[in-house]
Design a protein around this motif. Structure first.
Motif, PDB file in Angstrom:
ATOM      1  N   ALA A   1       0.834  -1.207   0.000  1.00  0.00           N
ATOM      2  CA  ALA A   1       0.000   0.000   0.000  1.00  0.00           C
ATOM      3  C   ALA A   1       0.862   1.248   0.000  1.00  0.00           C
ATOM      4  O   ALA A   1       0.590   2.225  -0.717  1.00  0.00           O
ATOM      5  N   ALA A   2       1.927   1.237   0.791  1.00  0.00           N
ATOM      6  CA  ALA A   2       2.812   2.408   0.874  1.00  0.00           C
ATOM      7  C   ALA A   2       3.527   2.640  -0.452  1.00  0.00           C
ATOM      8  O   ALA A   2       3.662   3.793  -0.899  1.00  0.00           O
ATOM      9  N   ALA A   3       3.977   1.556  -1.107  1.00  0.00           N
ATOM     10  CA  ALA A   3       4.684   1.697  -2.381  1.00  0.00           C
ATOM     11  C   ALA A   3       3.770   2.288  -3.455  1.00  0.00           C
ATOM     12  O   ALA A   3       4.188   3.173  -4.223  1.00  0.00           O
ATOM     13  N   LEU A   4       2.532   1.823  -3.510  1.00  0.00           N
ATOM     14  CA  LEU A   4       1.600   2.345  -4.507  1.00  0.00           C
ATOM     15  C   LEU A   4       1.217   3.783  -4.210  1.00  0.00           C
ATOM     16  O   LEU A   4       1.139   4.617  -5.118  1.00  0.00           O
ATOM     17  N   ALA A   5       0.982   4.103  -2.947  1.00  0.00           N
ATOM     18  CA  ALA A   5       0.641   5.485  -2.577  1.00  0.00           C
ATOM     19  C   ALA A   5       1.782   6.422  -2.934  1.00  0.00           C
ATOM     20  O   ALA A   5       1.566   7.528  -3.463  1.00  0.00           O
ATOM     21  N   ARG A   6       2.998   5.989  -2.658  1.00  0.00           N
ATOM     22  CA  ARG A   6       4.163   6.805  -2.972  1.00  0.00           C
ATOM     23  C   ARG A   6       4.303   6.985  -4.482  1.00  0.00           C
ATOM     24  O   ARG A   6       4.598   8.087  -4.976  1.00  0.00           O
ATOM     25  N   GLY A   7       4.061   5.892  -5.238  1.00  0.00           N
ATOM     26  CA  GLY A   7       4.191   5.967  -6.679  1.00  0.00           C
ATOM     27  C   GLY A   7       3.189   6.924  -7.315  1.00  0.00           C
ATOM     28  O   GLY A   7       3.552   7.750  -8.153  1.00  0.00           O
ATOM     29  N   PHE A   8       1.918   6.839  -6.911  1.00  0.00           N
ATOM     30  CA  PHE A   8       0.903   7.741  -7.467  1.00  0.00           C
ATOM     31  C   PHE A   8       1.189   9.190  -7.080  1.00  0.00           C
ATOM     32  O   PHE A   8       0.998  10.110  -7.889  1.00  0.00           O
ATOM     33  N   ALA A   9       1.644   9.411  -5.843  1.00  0.00           N
ATOM     34  CA  ALA A   9       1.966  10.776  -5.407  1.00  0.00           C
ATOM     35  C   ALA A   9       3.126  11.340  -6.226  1.00  0.00           C
ATOM     36  O   ALA A   9       3.109  12.516  -6.627  1.00  0.00           O
ATOM     37  N   ASP A  10       4.129  10.512  -6.510  1.00  0.00           N
ATOM     38  CA  ASP A  10       5.270  10.977  -7.300  1.00  0.00           C
ATOM     39  C   ASP A  10       4.861  11.274  -8.739  1.00  0.00           C
ATOM     40  O   ASP A  10       5.317  12.257  -9.340  1.00  0.00           O
ATOM     41  N   ILE A  11       4.012  10.425  -9.320  1.00  0.00           N
ATOM     42  CA  ILE A  11       3.542  10.674 -10.690  1.00  0.00           C
ATOM     43  C   ILE A  11       2.753  11.969 -10.747  1.00  0.00           C
ATOM     44  O   ILE A  11       2.940  12.801 -11.643  1.00  0.00           O
ATOM     45  N   ARG A  12       1.867  12.177  -9.767  1.00  0.00           N
ATOM     46  CA  ARG A  12       1.068  13.401  -9.714  1.00  0.00           C
ATOM     47  C   ARG A  12       1.967  14.638  -9.591  1.00  0.00           C
ATOM     48  O   ARG A  12       1.769  15.642 -10.279  1.00  0.00           O
TER      49      ARG A  12
ATOM     50  N   ARG B   1      10.785  15.493 -17.065  1.00  0.00           N
ATOM     51  CA  ARG B   1       9.451  15.105 -16.587  1.00  0.00           C
ATOM     52  C   ARG B   1       8.991  13.767 -17.157  1.00  0.00           C
ATOM     53  O   ARG B   1       8.518  12.894 -16.428  1.00  0.00           O
ATOM     54  N   ALA B   2       9.135  13.598 -18.477  1.00  0.00           N
ATOM     55  CA  ALA B   2       8.660  12.367 -19.106  1.00  0.00           C
ATOM     56  C   ALA B   2       9.413  11.152 -18.585  1.00  0.00           C
ATOM     57  O   ALA B   2       8.819  10.103 -18.304  1.00  0.00           O
ATOM     58  N   SER B   3      10.736  11.276 -18.459  1.00  0.00           N
ATOM     59  CA  SER B   3      11.535  10.155 -17.972  1.00  0.00           C
ATOM     60  C   SER B   3      11.193   9.824 -16.525  1.00  0.00           C
ATOM     61  O   SER B   3      11.127   8.640 -16.145  1.00  0.00           O
ATOM     62  N   ALA B   4      10.966  10.849 -15.711  1.00  0.00           N
ATOM     63  CA  ALA B   4      10.625  10.613 -14.311  1.00  0.00           C
ATOM     64  C   ALA B   4       9.277   9.905 -14.192  1.00  0.00           C
ATOM     65  O   ALA B   4       9.119   8.963 -13.407  1.00  0.00           O
ATOM     66  N   ILE B   5       8.301  10.350 -14.979  1.00  0.00           N
ATOM     67  CA  ILE B   5       6.984   9.715 -14.936  1.00  0.00           C
ATOM     68  C   ILE B   5       7.076   8.270 -15.395  1.00  0.00           C
ATOM     69  O   ILE B   5       6.492   7.361 -14.787  1.00  0.00           O
ATOM     70  N   ALA B   6       7.829   8.016 -16.469  1.00  0.00           N
ATOM     71  CA  ALA B   6       7.993   6.644 -16.948  1.00  0.00           C
ATOM     72  C   ALA B   6       8.622   5.759 -15.874  1.00  0.00           C
ATOM     73  O   ALA B   6       8.211   4.608 -15.680  1.00  0.00           O
ATOM     74  N   ALA B   7       9.610   6.299 -15.158  1.00  0.00           N
ATOM     75  CA  ALA B   7      10.260   5.524 -14.094  1.00  0.00           C
ATOM     76  C   ALA B   7       9.284   5.216 -12.965  1.00  0.00           C
ATOM     77  O   ALA B   7       9.239   4.090 -12.454  1.00  0.00           O
ATOM     78  N   HIS B   8       8.488   6.196 -12.575  1.00  0.00           N
ATOM     79  CA  HIS B   8       7.513   5.980 -11.498  1.00  0.00           C
ATOM     80  C   HIS B   8       6.422   4.997 -11.921  1.00  0.00           C
ATOM     81  O   HIS B   8       5.961   4.184 -11.109  1.00  0.00           O
TER      82      HIS B   8
END
Length: 336
Positions: free
Chosen positions: A141-152, A162-169
């Motif tokens: 749950a923490a990993a997914l929450a962190r991932g969505f927050a980072d993408i946002r 930006r594009a590379s960071a989003i792809a990585a997340h």
């Protein structure tokens, strides 16, 4: 074509934005928004429909609801993680006040991202619709929450890279989904045996999930539909019926859509000539490749490439699909 006439001509409504006529997404289209931003507009309900070329990932932080995918209903309660692959017929009924995020990604974005993944099981991770309740205060749950927050955060900030960071997340989000599925595989197998009467994916969905990676591997080989069916251990009629029930498209149309996706990526992101692109896609005759592309796109490969070059030049190098990586180029809201 209006949304009304579209619905009259198709048994399964097909949309861009929910309730609007379909459109072709940018090859590397990505968008993220909150669930309330869209659901308040539709009284927290989205009737069953499908999109061409767009997949969804949702993280529900509060509330809950019901996912309908291929006629199978799955209830979910926060915290929950939901995956809806492209072309799968789906709908939602959210409890009023439900909160969380909706990530929308084009097949071009996902195909490019997953093509670089060395793990075959990661490439297959988004093949089936899923709705998993998560245990609060757990690593998944923490990993997914962190991932969505980072993408946002990356999506809204417009920082360099930006594009590379989003792809990585997004890759990390898919890894979390893969591990979540692996941890629950025994339970999934037990539930899946109940088919449509249980909470697992239907036989049609499971068959389509097996077909997708096979198409990714062999679309350049131009396998006949009978060969795909034989490799899957079913008749061509059974495979075609499953594809139509889940996506509204025939097996052949799904394979051709994959060929078109790769052709468009090559035309936009490489400088290869038409004959070279066609040959790489299994077309020995450049004229046949041009006819194949033109019939499905409504313009020649050369015209398609020119329009994207002109769009990028007109955007002044900012926000076009070449320089801005197609990230929500129009600034529109995320379809659901």
């Amino acid at each position: 074509m209006s949304a009304h006439s579209l619905q009259a001509s198709e048994p399964i409504p097909r949309y861009w934005l929910y309730g609007e006529p379909p459109a072709v997404p940018e090859l590397r289209f990505v968008h993220i928004e909150t669930i309330p931003e869209r659901m308040r507009l539709h009284n927290w309900e989205v009737r069953p429909h499908r999109h061409d070329g767009l997949s969804h990932a949702l993280l529900v932080n509060a509330g809950g609801g019901l996912l309908t995918a291929d006629g199978t209903e799955t209830a979910f309660r926060a915290p929950a993680f939901i995956l809806v692959p492209a072309q799968v017929v789906h709908g939602f009924r959210f409890d009023p006040g439900t909160d969380g995020h909706v990530l929308t990604m084009s097949e071009g974005f996902l195909a490019g991202l997953l093509a670089a993944a060395p793990e075959a099981d990661l490439r297959a991770a988004p093949a089936l619709p899923r709705a998993w309740d998560l245990e609060e205060d757990t690593g998944e749950a923490a990993a997914l929450a962190r991932g969505f927050a980072d993408i946002r955060a990356e999506f809204r900030a417009h920082h360099a890279g930006r594009a590379s960071a989003i792809a990585a997340h997004v890759t990390l989000m898919l890894v979390a989904a893969l591990r979540l599925g692996a941890a629950r595989s025994a339970a999934e197998r037990g539930v899946a045996e109940r088919g449509r009467d249980g909470q697992g994916p239907s036989p049609d969905l499971r068959l389509l999930a097996r077909l997708r990676p096979m198409v990714d591997e062999h679309f350049r080989d131009h396998w006949p539909m009978e060969r795909y069916a034989a490799a899957l251990g079913v008749t061509p009629g059974r495979l075609n019926a499953a594809c139509r029930r889940v996506t509204g498209l025939s097996t052949l149309q799904l394979v051709h859509a994959r060929l078109m996706l790769e052709a468009k990526r090559s035309l936009i992101y490489t400088g290869h000539g038409m004959a070279e692109i066609g040959y790489a896609l299994g077309f020995e005759d450049p004229a046949y490749f041009s006819r194949f592309f033109s019939r499905r796109e409504g313009r020649s490969p050369q015209a398609f490439r020119r329009s994207h070059v002109e769009d990028a030049m007109g955007a002044g190098g900012a926000g076009g699909s070449l320089d801005g990586n197609g990230l929500d180029r129009t600034g529109g809201s995320s379809p659901q």
